[in-house]
Design a protein around this motif. Structure first.
Motif: not given
Length: 126
Positions: A1-29
């Motif tokens: 895995m190259s450095q660019a792929e690792a950074i892209l993976l981290l960005v995707k994981l951060w975005g997925a975690a953010g989406a998982l937080v955004a949905l319940p927060f905007l619905a209930f929190g």
């Protein structure tokens, strides 16, 4: 895995975690965090990109406000313990800066005579 792929993976994981937080927060929190947001549903999709970016802070603030650990009176009481020292230091600093600026003035060499500026040859002056 190259450095660019690792950074892209981290960005995707951060975005997925953010989406998982955004949905319940905007619905209930958000109703618990901001009482003015109760019943206002049109602006909530506009908050999704910001929540995806700063989702750890959103989770922390949601937890603090939901558990009642927020000391809201302290937020509105200014901390004035250092104001006296800053009020004394500012005029002293201004005087020191002006004094230093006046004491280190540059003097021009006395053997340089001024030169009159003229347009380049061949151009007509106005």
């Amino acid at each position: 895995m190259s450095q660019a792929e690792a950074i892209l993976l981290l960005v995707k994981l951060w975005g997925a975690a953010g989406a998982l937080v955004a949905l319940p927060f905007l619905a209930f929190g958000i109703d618990r965090v901001d009482e003015d947001a109760r019943g206002a549903y049109v602006f909530r999709p506009l908050l999704v990109p910001g929540i995806v970016m700063v989702w750890p802070f959103v989770l922390w603030r949601w937890y603090v406000l939901a558990t009642g650990r927020d000391a809201w009176p302290e937020r509105y009481r200014p901390r004035r313990s250092n104001h006296r020292w800053v009020a004394l230091a500012m005029p002293v600093a201004i005087v020191v800066i002006i004094g230093a600026g006046l004491s280190v003035r540059q003097t021009w060499p006395s053997d340089i005579s001024p030169e009159r500026l003229a347009p380049p040859p061949g151009e007509a002056s106005q």
